[in-house]
Motif scaffolding. Structure first.
Motif, PDB file in Angstrom:
ATOM      1  N   PHE A  51     -50.503  63.029 -22.148  1.00  0.00           N
ATOM      2  CA  PHE A  51     -51.384  61.862 -22.230  1.00  0.00           C
ATOM      3  C   PHE A  51     -51.703  61.406 -20.815  1.00  0.00           C
ATOM      4  N   LEU A  52     -52.979  61.286 -20.482  1.00  0.00           N
ATOM      5  CA  LEU A  52     -53.414  60.762 -19.186  1.00  0.00           C
ATOM      6  C   LEU A  52     -54.095  59.424 -19.405  1.00  0.00           C
ATOM      7  N   TYR A  78     -46.346  61.582 -20.078  1.00  0.00           N
ATOM      8  CA  TYR A  78     -47.307  60.526 -19.756  1.00  0.00           C
ATOM      9  C   TYR A  78     -47.625  60.552 -18.271  1.00  0.00           C
ATOM     10  N   THR A  79     -48.919  60.535 -17.954  1.00  0.00           N
ATOM     11  CA  THR A  79     -49.384  60.442 -16.572  1.00  0.00           C
ATOM     12  C   THR A  79     -50.384  59.300 -16.496  1.00  0.00           C
ATOM     13  N   SER A 106     -41.422  61.977 -20.020  1.00  0.00           N
ATOM     14  CA  SER A 106     -41.830  62.330 -18.672  1.00  0.00           C
ATOM     15  C   SER A 106     -42.886  61.299 -18.263  1.00  0.00           C
ATOM     16  N   PHE A 107     -42.669  60.654 -17.131  1.00  0.00           N
ATOM     17  CA  PHE A 107     -43.542  59.566 -16.687  1.00  0.00           C
ATOM     18  C   PHE A 107     -43.970  59.858 -15.262  1.00  0.00           C
ATOM     19  N   LYS A 108     -45.257  60.127 -15.068  1.00  0.00           N
ATOM     20  CA  LYS A 108     -45.785  60.420 -13.740  1.00  0.00           C
ATOM     21  C   LYS A 108     -46.809  59.361 -13.378  1.00  0.00           C
ATOM     22  N   GLU A 126     -54.293  69.139 -14.409  1.00  0.00           N
ATOM     23  CA  GLU A 126     -53.382  69.359 -15.528  1.00  0.00           C
ATOM     24  C   GLU A 126     -54.188  69.379 -16.827  1.00  0.00           C
ATOM     25  N   THR A 127     -53.550  69.834 -17.893  1.00  0.00           N
ATOM     26  CA  THR A 127     -54.171  69.832 -19.214  1.00  0.00           C
ATOM     27  C   THR A 127     -53.537  68.722 -20.045  1.00  0.00           C
ATOM     28  N   TYR A 128     -54.358  67.965 -20.753  1.00  0.00           N
ATOM     29  CA  TYR A 128     -53.876  66.830 -21.551  1.00  0.00           C
ATOM     30  C   TYR A 128     -54.383  66.940 -22.978  1.00  0.00           C
TER      31      TYR A 128
END
Length: 139
Positions: A51-52, A78-79, A106-108, A126-128
């Protein structure tokens, strides 16, 4: 999805009354989006869901996404691209990230001007599964 649960977690992490927020969506629209997102997450065969969020708002979507993935037995990746210097309210994202550290999330955080196309291009490498573009970002 229960907004009260999201509110309670947010208020526990960040403090304050999340119901007073003035975001790009009202609470009914937010709930409608969560219901649709939950349905879509359940249909994805991958165990990791990406998820972006461009132009994050206080960490509400990070919390909601984590809960939806948990409900569907998926791992949330999550980004977000947001400019902490420009919007100090978004510092709550750091509290949300730290709260979920060590859990299945995962939190970016990409700290930069979310209106800067070069930063968006970097995130877009990246791919979302899902991309949420804040209402202030019309590009």
């Amino acid at each position: 999805m229960n907004l009260k649960k999201i509110d309670a977690i947010y208020e526990q992490i960040v403090g304050g009354n999340v119901r007073d927020y003035d975001g790009s969506q009202n609470r009914k629209e937010f709930l409608d989006c969560l219901c649709h997102l939950n349905q879509r997450i359940s249909q994805i065969s991958s165990s990791d869901i990406c998820f972006l969020e461009i132009g994050a708002f206080k960490g509400l979507w990070a919390i909601a996404f984590k809960l939806l993935c948990q409900r569907n037995n998926k791992t949330p990746l999550y980004t977000t691209v947001t400019w902490l210097e420009h919007n100090p309210e978004n510092r709550s994202l750091l509290k949300v990230r730290d709260y979920f550290r060590g859990e299945k999330l995962s939190f970016k955080l990409i700290d930069g001007n979310s209106l800067d196309k070069s930063i968006i291009r970097e995130a877009a490498k990246e791919t979302y599964h899902f991309v949420l573009i804040d209402g202030d970002h019309s590009y």
